[in-house]
Design an enzyme around this catalytic site. Structure first.
Site, PDB file in Angstrom:
ATOM      1  N   LYS A   1      38.716  56.484  37.308  1.00 41.71           N
ATOM      2  CA  LYS A   1      39.258  57.687  36.787  1.00 41.71           C
ATOM      3  C   LYS A   1      39.015  57.733  35.308  1.00 41.71           C
ATOM      4  O   LYS A   1      39.564  57.015  34.535  1.00 41.71           O
ATOM      5  CB  LYS A   1      40.892  57.493  37.089  1.00 41.71           C
TER       6      LYS A   1
ATOM      7  N   LYS B   1      48.225  50.382  37.534  1.00 43.84           N
ATOM      8  CA  LYS B   1      47.555  49.405  37.291  1.00 43.84           C
ATOM      9  C   LYS B   1      47.749  49.000  35.686  1.00 43.84           C
ATOM     10  O   LYS B   1      46.722  49.102  35.252  1.00 43.84           O
ATOM     11  CB  LYS B   1      46.270  49.488  37.795  1.00 43.84           C
TER      12      LYS B   1
ATOM     13  N   ASP C   1      33.218  65.240  24.844  1.00 42.21           N
ATOM     14  CA  ASP C   1      32.413  65.405  23.608  1.00 42.21           C
ATOM     15  C   ASP C   1      31.889  64.065  23.088  1.00 42.21           C
ATOM     16  O   ASP C   1      31.444  63.907  21.911  1.00 42.21           O
ATOM     17  CB  ASP C   1      32.954  66.206  22.526  1.00 42.21           C
TER      18      ASP C   1
ATOM     19  N   HIS D   1      36.233  54.046  42.767  1.00 38.97           N
ATOM     20  CA  HIS D   1      37.693  54.402  42.626  1.00 38.97           C
ATOM     21  C   HIS D   1      38.087  54.699  40.757  1.00 38.97           C
ATOM     22  O   HIS D   1      39.357  54.552  40.473  1.00 38.97           O
ATOM     23  CB  HIS D   1      38.281  52.992  43.026  1.00 38.97           C
TER      24      HIS D   1
ATOM     25  N   ASP E   1      51.326  38.365  26.833  1.00 38.74           N
ATOM     26  CA  ASP E   1      52.091  38.023  25.288  1.00 38.74           C
ATOM     27  C   ASP E   1      52.423  39.338  24.432  1.00 38.74           C
ATOM     28  O   ASP E   1      53.265  40.254  25.041  1.00 38.74           O
ATOM     29  CB  ASP E   1      51.044  37.054  24.635  1.00 38.74           C
TER      30      ASP E   1
ATOM     31  N   HIS F   1      52.363  53.340  41.331  1.00 41.17           N
ATOM     32  CA  HIS F   1      50.752  53.339  41.490  1.00 41.17           C
ATOM     33  C   HIS F   1      50.308  52.577  40.228  1.00 41.17           C
ATOM     34  O   HIS F   1      48.901  52.697  40.275  1.00 41.17           O
ATOM     35  CB  HIS F   1      50.583  54.856  41.900  1.00 41.17           C
TER      36      HIS F   1
END
Length: 459
Positions: free
Chosen positions: A206, A379, A211, A204, A384, A377
């Site tokens: 991404k 995450k 370089d 899952h 703090d 969508h």
């Protein structure tokens, strides 16, 4: 003869069910999951053997050995600053320290994220590592395809990973066009027979690494819906980030681990880039090959580190027991606990279970908000005034135990302030959830919520 053959088939199924139940008993991580599989395989093997092949069995020992041995793991001599010391348990668990010296950029929504990614791709000169859960053959997907082909034609080594289940509808010609153009591209679907048919244990992550000097990580995939171009979920709310500095090496190594697991070939790596800023970053990689439940422990540790505030944004709110307990304890400590979730479903069973968990969380004093403009969508975690995380990890058992995930945990007040401003704008466009959402629902819908919650271990 027919009855005899039928009896033989029943006996064979029963024997296979006993063998599979023994395997489930020894290898399923949670007691609830073990009980479910064992009872199903013993009592109804004809119905549960095939689902167990697709959902239950796994074999990642080779991945674990490679992941542990690919690069020397570092143990910190002990944090010298109090704010980093709150995460000492995470550092010990990951055997990887916070790395200092990063320049960061918060990328809010698809247009900003992909413009930055495409600009970085166009500037690549040596290697380009690209990994997404989903590739679509649509406007954004073809733009990505063309960008990769252009760099391969310019002599850049381009390596691409996509998930075989997440990208199940990606046409063969899309992949063949990239290969014909010099791009090395592979699905996360190994040659190992037992994993080939797995619907669980997906990659899952991404990640884009350019370089070996800068990288991108977050919640976006390659498809027009992530640009907010596909109703009814549009506009699509998501978050990515760009980082330059030494932690890029950890993301590069993470891609290389996945690459070698799939292809069997090691990937030459760039040396660690020089420090390029003041932010400290800890790369948190998790997956089903871990000996411990890294994803759940990561979120639990972040919640426990909060002294004043813990804000979380997740599209799927199906927390396990440890995360639920940590949220409740934070409320008892007087921490401002908020969770941002969608108001529109993209997976109806998950949405029903999430609504059930939202009701329990509200009763425990957690404030939940449903984002109104479109599908949410992202995450993201904010702790703090000095710590934030962006990545691919959802607050559900699938992310905690069944998927390979990656997050970047950042210690930097300026970056945390940017995340705070972003989430404040999101909360301003949200409706706060109260107990009436569950209590005012029809009886049948409440029953559906409770039924959906039974499937928590695989949601």
């Amino acid at each position: 003869m027919t009855l005899s053959l039928f009896g033989d088939v029943v006996l064979l199924l029963q024997v296979l069910g006993i063998l599979a139940a023994a395997h489930a008993l020894m290898h399923t991580r949670t007691p609830q999951g073990a009980i479910g599989w064992v009872l199903g395989l013993l009592l109804l093997p004809a119905l549960t053997l095939v689902p167990y092949l697709f959902l239950g069995a796994s074999r990642f020992r080779g991945y674990l050995r490679r992941h542990r041995g690919a690069a020397p793991r570092e143990r910190s001599a002990g944090p010298s600053e109090d704010d980093e010391g709150r995460y000492a348990a995470l550092v010990a668990m990951l055997c990887r320290p916070f790395r200092a010296g990063h320049r960061l950029r918060l990328l809010v929504d698809g247009d900003a994220a992909f413009e930055a990614i495409f600009a970085a791709i166009a500037e690549s000169r040596h290697t380009l590592l690209v990994q997404f859960f989903i590739f679509h053959d649509d406007g954004l997907g073809r733009r990505m395809q063309q960008a990769l082909l252009e760099r391969a034609a310019a002599g850049v080594r381009v390596c691409v990973l996509y998930d075989g289940v997440g990208s199940h509808d990606l046409p063969r010609h899309y992949v063949e066009t990239l290969r014909a153009g010099g791009v090395a591209i592979h699905p996360f679907a190994t040659h190992r027979l037992r994993n080939r048919f797995q619907l669980n244990f997906r990659n899952h992550r991404k990640i884009v690494v350019v370089d070996g000097e800068r990288a991108f990580i977050g919640g976006l995939n390659v498809g027009d819906e992530y640009l907010g171009l596909k109703p009814p979920l549009a506009p699509w709310r998501d978050t990515h980030m760009e980082l330059a500095g030494p932690a890029v090496t950890d993301l590069q190594q993470l891609f290389a681990d996945d690459w070698e697991w799939i292809t069997g070939a090691p990937l030459p790596l760039h040396p660690a880039p020089a420090p390029d800023g003041s932010a400290r970053v800890l790369v948190v990689a998790s997956g089903p090959a871990d000996l411990q439940e890294t994803g759940s422990l990561f979120i639990t540790a972040a919640i426990n580190a909060a002294r004043r505030r813990i804000w979380l944004a997740t599209p799927y709110f199906v927390p396990d027991h440890s995360v639920r307990a940590a949220l409740q304890l934070a409320v008892f400590r007087g921490v401002d606990v908020r969770v941002l979730i969608p108001s529109r479903p993209d997976h109806h069973t998950v949405f029903l279970a999430s609504t059930m968990h939202a009701y329990y969380a509200v009763r425990a004093g957690v404030r939940l908000f449903r984002y109104q403009p479109g599908f949410m969508h992202q995450k993201v975690v904010l702790v703090d005034d000095d710590c934030a995380s962006v990545g691919s990890l959802n607050l559900d058992s699938r992310s905690f135990r069944l998927n390979f995930e990656a997050n970047a945990l950042v210690l930097d007040r300026d970056f945390a302030q940017q995340v705070e401003g972003m989430l404040e704008r999101d909360f301003a466009q949200s409706r706060e959830v109260d107990a009436r959402e569950y209590l005012d629902a029809s009886y049948l819908r409440r029953v559906a919520m409770h039924v959906a919650r039974l499937f928590d271990p695989i949601l």
